[in-house]
Design a protein around this motif. Sequence first.
Motif, mmCIF file in Angstrom:
data_model
loop_
_atom_site.group_PDB
_atom_site.id
_atom_site.type_symbol
_atom_site.label_atom_id
_atom_site.label_comp_id
_atom_site.label_asym_id
_atom_site.label_seq_id
_atom_site.Cartn_x
_atom_site.Cartn_y
_atom_site.Cartn_z
ATOM 1 N N VAL A 61 -7.620 3.927 2.748
ATOM 2 C CA VAL A 61 -6.392 3.154 2.835
ATOM 3 C C VAL A 61 -5.270 4.047 3.348
ATOM 4 N N ALA A 67 -14.182 -2.524 -5.987
ATOM 5 C CA ALA A 67 -12.785 -2.240 -6.326
ATOM 6 C C ALA A 67 -12.579 -2.298 -7.832
ATOM 7 N N ARG A 103 -8.061 -0.902 -2.455
ATOM 8 C CA ARG A 103 -8.416 -1.026 -1.035
ATOM 9 C C ARG A 103 -9.210 0.181 -0.515
ATOM 10 N N ARG A 113 -2.987 -2.064 -5.726
ATOM 11 C CA ARG A 113 -3.491 -2.674 -4.489
ATOM 12 C C ARG A 113 -4.104 -1.594 -3.588
ATOM 13 N N ALA A 114 -3.387 -0.491 -3.381
ATOM 14 C CA ALA A 114 -3.871 0.566 -2.497
ATOM 15 C C ALA A 114 -5.125 1.228 -3.065
ATOM 16 N N ASP A 162 0.863 -1.189 0.000
ATOM 17 C CA ASP A 162 0.000 0.000 0.000
ATOM 18 C C ASP A 162 0.896 1.234 0.000
ATOM 19 N N THR A 164 -14.904 -6.249 -3.246
ATOM 20 C CA THR A 164 -14.107 -6.637 -4.405
ATOM 21 C C THR A 164 -14.730 -6.134 -5.705
#
Length: 257
Positions: free
Chosen positions: A99, A131, A123, A119-120, A66, A128
Amino acid sequence: MAFCLRSPLCLLIAFLYLQTLVGKAATCDDCFVQSRAAYYPNSETQGTEIGACGFGAFGATINGGDVSAASDLYRNGVGCGACYQVRCKNGGYCSDKGVTVVITDSGSSDRTDFILSQRAFARMAQTTDAAASLLSLGIVDVEYRRVSCSYPNKNITIKIDENSNYPYYLAFVIWYQQGKKDITAVQLCETENFVCKLLDRSYGAVWTTTSPPTGPLQIRMLFSDDDGDENWVVPVNNIPQDWKVGQTYDSGVQVNV
């Protein structure tokens, strides 16, 4: 009350009170700042190994990946290692928590303050599926604030940079910067006579010196904030006399400033 509003003294007191509230709002450390964020489109889900902070592969995996590049918040390298809570503002996709990211690189994209790792970026979402929808947008409105960096069971660590040349030239990066302050100066001290020299910030988070002292070396780090509060931190452990390129050395200290 009507009489007080006509009184010059009451008006002065009210004015000074309002000025105090404005001053507190302007310096609010916990307030969120409005901005925009993108993500690395051509990278792995974690960060980049060639970030401008000089962290190398560590910069891609710290904080679980992150991480983020920053534009103005990079601050010529002073911002390297700082932590920020970033949360997007689309109520259909975004979580309230957002995040927490670590600055490991410099960069901007279409008026953004952050270019997050994939990824960050993901998040920041609630689920999901959310995202995936968030990633499809590419750039989103966000709000952010500086937060304290925390690495449980990790001490501040010194990584000897690969460009070092023992014993003539020493360069190193500081890993696991903790707390909410910036490392604004670093000194290198001889442990026998305690003569210290101020190091140069070569770029990013890389500190360098030519003709480093001989013998075991003590590091002193100055942690500073925007309010002028400063603390010198002296690690428990020294860099050994026969320091080696690519090695990491545990400072023996954690910092919560």
